[in-house]
Design a protein around this motif. Sequence first.
Motif, PDB file in Angstrom:
ATOM      1  N   THR A   2      -4.421  -2.314   7.641  1.00  0.00           N
ATOM      2  CA  THR A   2      -3.570  -1.151   7.767  1.00  0.00           C
ATOM      3  C   THR A   2      -3.080  -0.676   6.767  1.00  0.00           C
ATOM      4  N   GLY A   3      -2.731  -1.645   5.529  1.00  0.00           N
ATOM      5  CA  GLY A   3      -2.355  -1.173   4.230  1.00  0.00           C
ATOM      6  C   GLY A   3      -3.528  -0.269   3.539  1.00  0.00           C
ATOM      7  N   ALA A  15       0.864  -1.211   0.200  1.00  0.00           N
ATOM      8  CA  ALA A  15      -0.061   0.119  -0.090  1.00  0.00           C
ATOM      9  C   ALA A  15       0.959   1.339   0.097  1.00  0.00           C
ATOM     10  N   ALA A  16       1.743   1.275   0.693  1.00  0.00           N
ATOM     11  CA  ALA A  16       2.841   2.581   0.719  1.00  0.00           C
ATOM     12  C   ALA A  16       3.540   2.718  -0.709  1.00  0.00           C
ATOM     13  N   ILE A  74     -11.827   6.615   5.557  1.00  0.00           N
ATOM     14  CA  ILE A  74     -10.910   6.339   6.426  1.00  0.00           C
ATOM     15  C   ILE A  74     -10.900   6.254   8.009  1.00  0.00           C
ATOM     16  N   VAL A  75     -12.075   7.118   8.393  1.00  0.00           N
ATOM     17  CA  VAL A  75     -12.293   7.060   9.786  1.00  0.00           C
ATOM     18  C   VAL A  75     -13.193   5.478  10.118  1.00  0.00           C
ATOM     19  N   GLU A  76     -13.904   5.081   8.969  1.00  0.00           N
ATOM     20  CA  GLU A  76     -14.439   3.859   9.373  1.00  0.00           C
ATOM     21  C   GLU A  76     -13.250   2.887   9.172  1.00  0.00           C
ATOM     22  N   VAL A  77     -12.396   2.819   8.488  1.00  0.00           N
ATOM     23  CA  VAL A  77     -11.317   1.800   8.429  1.00  0.00           C
ATOM     24  C   VAL A  77     -10.564   1.917   9.604  1.00  0.00           C
TER      25      VAL A  77
END
Length: 970
Positions: free
Chosen positions: A479-480, A451-452, A508-511
């Motif tokens: 996390t990725g 992902a990074a 992103i909040v939900e993740v």
Amino acid sequence: MNPFAPDPAPPPPPMLARRPAADNPFAPPASNPFAPPASNPFAPSNPFAPSGATAVPLPAMPPTKKPPAVQPSITLVPEWTKESGLASVAVGNDLALLAHQGGRLSRRDLEAKAEDGSLSLRETVDKVFVDPSGTYAIAAVRDGVLFVNMHNPTLRARGPLALGNVARVTVTGVAWTTAAQAKDVHALIATAAGDVFEASAKASLADAALVFSSSARAPIRHIAATAQRVFIACARGQWRVSAPQSERGVRRVATEGSWGDYAEPVGLAVDDDDNNNNNNGDDDEPASALTNVGLCQLTADSVTLKFRQGFVPAALAQTSLFLVVLLNDSKHHAAASHVCLVSKITRLVVAEAQGVLVASAVPHALARDATKGTVLALSDRGASRVVVENEAAGAWKALLDRAVAAPGGGARADRDFARALELCTTDAQRAVVLSAHAENAFGKGRFATAAALWAKDRAASFEQVALRLASARGAEARTGLRVFLLARLRRLAEAKKKSLCTILALWIVEVFLDEIDAGQHARGQPGQEHDDDDAVAQFWEFLNEFKTALEPVRDVVFHLILSHGNVNLLLFYADLTEDYDRVLKHHMHRGAPLEAVRALAKITAHWRDQARDPPQAVQDLYYTHASALMAVAPKPTVDLLMDAPFVDPARLLPAIAQPSCAADALRYLDHCVHVLGVRDESVHNCFLGMLVDAGDVDALNRYVAAQTQQPGGCCFDPALALRACKDVSTQASVLLYDAMDMPEEAVAAALAGGLEQAAHRVATERCARDAERGKRLWLQIARDAAVADDAAPALAVVKASGGVLSVEDVLGVLPDFARVDDVKDLVCAALEKYNQRIERLKIDMDESAESAARLRRDSAEHKTRFDEVAGSQRCDLCRDALAQRDFFFFPCTHCFHDDCLAGEVARHLSRERRAKLEALRLSTADADVRVLDELLSAACPFCSEVFVQSVGEGLVSAADEQEARAWDLA
């Protein structure tokens, strides 16, 4: 002899083994005149195969449609050519130390291209070694070593020095390391006896100590070192690699092996960035050795690149990406010398320089400047700089292919990917490397790394990457996904795409919440956050960074956090968005009023620390929640209110005026009145009412007394206060009557309540302002004090009045049958006073009669009084003869003409009276003449008050100034 031409029969193998142009990223174009034949004296071998195994070529990259437009090439540029008899040369930081045959050392500045020092020795120098910084050097002589200070203006050497307890040694190599703690340079000195000594350069090698001895006392041919390890190449093909060591001491051998008894080392090259610390099988192969049988590695017992007979290996050096190999033919013909460029990545030759002459001599050695990265080809008469052009051309693709083909990936593959990315020169190349690295990491389950990498690749499809990460399972996949989405969100924020930022931030909040919940369930603690939890800390940082992006969906964020049961996160986000009302409601809903009070105190403390009042929105929280907080937690709520001087107490009255919390409310109002100095009438009315309800008469009396005595008057409504106090405190009622200008009622209330002193005080104070009314008040007090058969109380009032009342004033209130003894003293005192007054009146009458007689005598004398005026008497104003015209003669003997006197008197009159005076002078009527004479003769202008008032006038009048200007000749 042409090394590229085949022998007559049978044809020998070519000198350099190359891959086809379609497979080799470094292959020259087909039209290259230096293209090698079908055979090569070097045969590539598998570095992981056992000794003697058949060489297996490295995997070829997929064929490309177009060969690289630019290829690495090598050329030699003469550096110096006027030396003779050179035995050894070493370079460090652009300073070269030259050892000449016959025992002479010289120092040469490569940047200035000139010799700047020399030294003659009695010993013959075999080899010289210079540390990378160019500060220290070691010269190997027959019986030991010489220590040379390269920075000394005059080149000086110390020695020969013995190493340890060994008196005579033969030095074969020197490696330099830096001690990080001591900030010193250490020299690792290898000997022909197989020993390695370590010594400090700052101590001039005086502390040399034995740190390593090779097995079977095999002579050490070459030694090299990095910050982590030491690499040793011994005779008969043996090699050693030491374990990482942080402090000086005995070096432990971690790895050792052999390339075969006939593999004699000729050169050793070690990468400066040795990344291997653990010897975990993921070696980065930082060391390469050149032997008489081919090019080898110090991590395997195989030969990676062979050459055929007829070519003698002379020296080995390195650049960042290539190994520089110097080969001479067996007959030392200069025309057959070769400088070859071997890729460290593919272990294949990519370029070469043929038939090279160095100062018209055969090159026999290579010297590398570890600081500057330059390589010199050396002969006994000079040196040439080895220049590698287009060094990085195609290297990124070779590194990428090696990383992709690496079995199992690992740290080595990651380093290859990272180095390939560094060598990319275009965005397209970087996109290829990033995509390949991400795919490699994703395939091995390293979702966060993938992902990074995808986040850095601007060409990656957002939808495809997000779906792949979202479909993967596991904590690392979550996390990725979060890392990728966060990177894209920052990119959108830079582009100022607000709507997309809001949508992505909400995702992103939900993740984040899902990741936090997963971590809590894994620990068996659902619903409980931990401040040291990395995910929670990162979520806090995310909310703080993208607070603006989440503002349009703030309610949605609160709903999501509550749905996951994260109370701490809810409070943090509410505090971050300054939604304090939600925080307080949450605590009250949970039945934790003390937490609500603490939260409100924390909010207030933030602004108090800045010495500022909080904004109105924060102040409104007090008014909104004060009633509920007072009902359940009055004491801490009042403590909080007393610490908030910015709050308006008047707006808090409905909240605090509750029967259940009357004591705490009274404490708060007392603080407002006596500490904060609040003058609001409603606050004072409420405070007085609470004092009355509490029955604290002393406090009520003190409060009313203070209010009635202050200059600005009472802050409360006196009429309302009087109604409240009438049945509770007589003293307060008296004070209030007096404050309302009702002294009669005040005296009556005082007397009715038995407060005679209060009544006396009211009457005394009223006498100071209104004597007549004050006397009536004393009479009222006396009337109240009189009883049927006793005159003493009324007479005591007369004494207490201080002379305001007399006996005759109170006779009307005394009883009809009062005893004479009770009033005798007062009557006698009154008669004595009257007698004194009569005597004073008689004296005043006598003085008045005498004054009247004196006036009558003076008046009679004035009728007969006269004085003489001489004929030469002059007017005191104009100084003319007095007898010329009518004049006035004053008793003070001043004489004035009537017109002069009129002018002088007119000067002191107002404009209206001056006009009247002129009219009288012009009139001829007898009455006007008498009035004029009386006006002028009223007082002498020199002896009366008129003269005193004229003292402040100037000596020069306006007329005088005008006359002076008329006489001015200028």
